[in-house]
Design an enzyme around this catalytic site. Structure first.
Site, mmCIF file in Angstrom:
data_model
loop_
_atom_site.group_PDB
_atom_site.id
_atom_site.type_symbol
_atom_site.label_atom_id
_atom_site.label_comp_id
_atom_site.label_asym_id
_atom_site.label_seq_id
_atom_site.Cartn_x
_atom_site.Cartn_y
_atom_site.Cartn_z
ATOM 1 N N SER A 1 -67.278 45.715 2.264
ATOM 2 C CA SER A 1 -68.346 45.113 1.264
ATOM 3 C C SER A 1 -69.412 44.572 2.030
ATOM 4 O O SER A 1 -69.461 44.306 3.016
ATOM 5 C CB SER A 1 -67.494 44.082 0.512
ATOM 6 O OG SER A 1 -68.251 43.287 -0.436
ATOM 7 N N ALA B 1 -62.074 38.511 5.034
ATOM 8 C CA ALA B 1 -61.265 39.649 5.204
ATOM 9 C C ALA B 1 -61.834 40.978 5.546
ATOM 10 O O ALA B 1 -61.667 41.866 6.105
ATOM 11 C CB ALA B 1 -60.361 39.604 4.060
ATOM 12 N N LYS B 2 -63.217 41.197 4.626
ATOM 13 C CA LYS B 2 -64.019 42.480 4.887
ATOM 14 C C LYS B 2 -64.571 42.465 6.091
ATOM 15 O O LYS B 2 -64.816 43.424 6.721
ATOM 16 C CB LYS B 2 -64.689 42.525 3.420
ATOM 17 C CG LYS B 2 -64.279 42.525 1.994
ATOM 18 C CD LYS B 2 -63.325 44.106 2.184
ATOM 19 C CE LYS B 2 -63.060 44.297 0.715
ATOM 20 N NZ LYS B 2 -62.384 45.687 0.612
ATOM 21 N N GLY C 1 -55.420 52.440 -3.233
ATOM 22 C CA GLY C 1 -56.008 52.008 -4.445
ATOM 23 C C GLY C 1 -56.558 52.990 -5.373
ATOM 24 O O GLY C 1 -57.566 52.732 -6.157
ATOM 25 N N ALA C 2 -55.622 53.946 -5.262
ATOM 26 C CA ALA C 2 -56.096 55.315 -5.883
ATOM 27 C C ALA C 2 -55.770 55.149 -7.548
ATOM 28 O O ALA C 2 -56.459 55.880 -8.389
ATOM 29 C CB ALA C 2 -55.418 56.581 -5.670
ATOM 30 N N TYR D 1 -62.547 36.486 0.945
ATOM 31 C CA TYR D 1 -62.851 37.951 0.676
ATOM 32 C C TYR D 1 -63.837 38.321 1.711
ATOM 33 O O TYR D 1 -63.551 39.485 2.380
ATOM 34 C CB TYR D 1 -63.381 38.051 -0.690
ATOM 35 C CG TYR D 1 -63.836 39.419 -1.187
ATOM 36 C CD1 TYR D 1 -62.879 40.503 -1.298
ATOM 37 C CD2 TYR D 1 -65.103 39.825 -1.340
ATOM 38 C CE1 TYR D 1 -63.156 41.830 -1.817
ATOM 39 C CE2 TYR D 1 -65.445 41.207 -1.759
ATOM 40 C CZ TYR D 1 -64.522 42.269 -1.637
ATOM 41 O OH TYR D 1 -64.888 43.237 -1.950
HETATM 42 N N1 LIG Z 1 -66.335 47.312 -7.520
HETATM 43 C C1 LIG Z 1 -67.293 46.874 -6.690
HETATM 44 O O1 LIG Z 1 -68.294 46.515 -7.199
HETATM 45 C C2 LIG Z 1 -66.908 46.625 -5.186
HETATM 46 C C3 LIG Z 1 -67.891 46.236 -4.332
HETATM 47 C C4 LIG Z 1 -67.740 46.102 -3.092
HETATM 48 C C5 LIG Z 1 -66.474 46.566 -2.536
HETATM 49 N N2 LIG Z 1 -65.248 46.956 -3.308
HETATM 50 C C6 LIG Z 1 -64.221 47.207 -2.811
HETATM 51 O O2 LIG Z 1 -63.735 48.472 -3.122
HETATM 52 C C7 LIG Z 1 -62.568 48.573 -3.262
HETATM 53 C C8 LIG Z 1 -62.072 49.134 -4.628
HETATM 54 O O3 LIG Z 1 -62.608 48.419 -5.703
HETATM 55 P P1 LIG Z 1 -62.391 48.667 -7.423
HETATM 56 O O4 LIG Z 1 -63.470 48.239 -7.984
HETATM 57 O O5 LIG Z 1 -61.885 50.126 -7.433
HETATM 58 O O6 LIG Z 1 -61.215 47.758 -7.768
HETATM 59 P P2 LIG Z 1 -59.927 47.765 -8.680
HETATM 60 O O7 LIG Z 1 -59.416 46.571 -8.846
HETATM 61 O O8 LIG Z 1 -60.465 48.690 -9.755
HETATM 62 O O9 LIG Z 1 -59.168 48.644 -7.575
HETATM 63 C C9 LIG Z 1 -58.428 47.986 -6.642
HETATM 64 C C10 LIG Z 1 -56.914 48.974 -6.477
HETATM 65 O O10 LIG Z 1 -56.197 48.356 -5.519
HETATM 66 C C11 LIG Z 1 -54.884 48.258 -5.998
HETATM 67 N N3 LIG Z 1 -54.322 46.934 -4.793
HETATM 68 C C12 LIG Z 1 -54.628 45.898 -4.622
HETATM 69 N N4 LIG Z 1 -53.909 45.213 -4.070
HETATM 70 C C13 LIG Z 1 -52.915 45.978 -3.600
HETATM 71 C C14 LIG Z 1 -51.722 45.919 -3.010
HETATM 72 N N5 LIG Z 1 -51.306 44.912 -2.266
HETATM 73 N N6 LIG Z 1 -50.933 47.224 -2.778
HETATM 74 C C15 LIG Z 1 -51.192 48.067 -3.458
HETATM 75 N N7 LIG Z 1 -52.223 48.237 -4.244
HETATM 76 C C16 LIG Z 1 -53.116 47.547 -4.120
HETATM 77 C C17 LIG Z 1 -55.035 47.607 -7.285
HETATM 78 O O11 LIG Z 1 -53.636 47.949 -7.813
HETATM 79 C C18 LIG Z 1 -56.121 48.599 -7.764
HETATM 80 O O12 LIG Z 1 -55.594 49.950 -8.395
HETATM 81 C C19 LIG Z 1 -61.831 47.359 -2.880
HETATM 82 O O13 LIG Z 1 -61.462 47.273 -1.696
HETATM 83 C C20 LIG Z 1 -63.058 46.233 -3.352
HETATM 84 O O14 LIG Z 1 -62.825 45.027 -2.481
HETATM 85 C C21 LIG Z 1 -65.709 47.064 -4.546
#
Ligand SMILES: NC(=O)c1ccc[n+]([C@@H]2O[C@H](COP(=O)([O-])OP(=O)(O)OC[C@H]3O[C@@H](n4cnc5c(N)ncnc54)[C@H](O)[C@@H]3O)[C@@H](O)[C@H]2O)c1
Length: 249
Positions: free
Chosen positions: A141, A160-161, A12-13, A157
């Protein structure tokens, strides 16, 4: 430079949190290989890693595809000789009411948020066991521990988490004697672009539920990951660390 000479994979970089995490790991001395679906976003992250003076690699892959993940990870391990840190950050939620949820919505959420963690960890772990050293850190999460306190309609979600939480604890025990620690972060709402569309009313209602009245800062989350990845965290394993301002209490 708490991670000098370490080699990290960040999934998810290309995303909001993954990009900050990759940059902060690099600023602490780690080389960073990014995995994501988004090639352009990966390149932007890789530039930030190189700007910190560290090596970068990028692999575009759908992380729900076990064979594609194995091939990408094998390539990185061959190039760098091993991986010290795995940060499972790829994922993301979708709001869907349970009574009308179709099997494809359910399956997509489980695959995106749980199967991706299995696929990448399964591919990276053999090299960590071989070198008898590794740090596996997954982003779960608040939804895993508090259901829909953050967003209603998050059953798939949350399930899964919660799976990521179970995997983390069970794997922590399985590999504990082999130099590999396995932990997870459970963030509450973060100050990422995903929150930019909040109405003032929605934001006020959200902050009202958070004892500190603060959204999480991605930089702070990245520092928690540095802490869990550092050599001093050798005896911390199976922990689910909430970063939510007390939201889940
Ligand atoms: N932002 C928040 O408030 C928050 C809170 C709790 C948990 N999270 C978790 O943190 C993580 C990152 O969140 P974020 O806000 O940066 O989201 P984001 O959507 O900005 O980034 C997620 C990244 O994962 C990649 N991705 C998704 N499915 C993929 C797949 N099948 N193969 C390859 N890449 C894939 C996407 O292309 C994206 O670049 C996630 O797991 C999210 O559930 C986020």
């Amino acid at each position: 430079m708490r991670l000098e000479g370490q080699r990290a994979i960040v999934t998810g970089a290309a995303g909001a949190l993954g990009r900050v995490i990759a940059r902060v790991l690099a600023s602490e001395g780690a080389d960073v290989a990014g995995l994501d679906l988004n090639a352009e976003g990966l390149e932007a992250t890789a530039e930030l890693v190189r700007a910190e003076g560290r090596r970068s690699l990028s692999a575009t892959a759908d992380l729900t595809d076990h064979a594609a993940v194995k091939s990408a990870v094998d390539g990185i391990v061959a190039e760098w000789g091993g991986i010290d840190i795995l940060l499972n950050g790829a994922g993301g939620g979708a709001v869907a009411w349970f009574h009308e949820m179709t099997p494809d919505v359910w399956a997509t959420q489980i695959e995106r948020n749980l199967t991706t963690v299995y696929n990448v960890t399964n591919a990276v772990l053999p090299s960590m066991l071989e070198q008898k050293h590794g740090r596996i850190i997954s982003i779960a999460s608040i939804a895993a521990v508090s259901g829909g306190r953050l967003v209603r309609g998050a059953t798939a979600y949350a399930a899964a988490k919660a799976g990521v939480v179970g995997l983390t604890k069970a794997l922590a025990i399985e590999v504990a004697e082999q130099g590999v620690t396995v932990n997870a972060i459970a963030p509450g709402a973060q100050a990422t672009p995903g929150r930019d569309n909040d109405t003032p009313e929605r934001r006020a209602a959200l902050l009202d539920q958070i004892p500190t009245r603060l959204l999480g800062e991605p930089e702070h989350l990245a520092q928690a990951i540095v802490f869990l990845a550092a050599p001093e965290a050798v005896n911390i394993t199976g922990v689910i660390l909430p970063l939510d301002g007390g939201h889940s209490i």
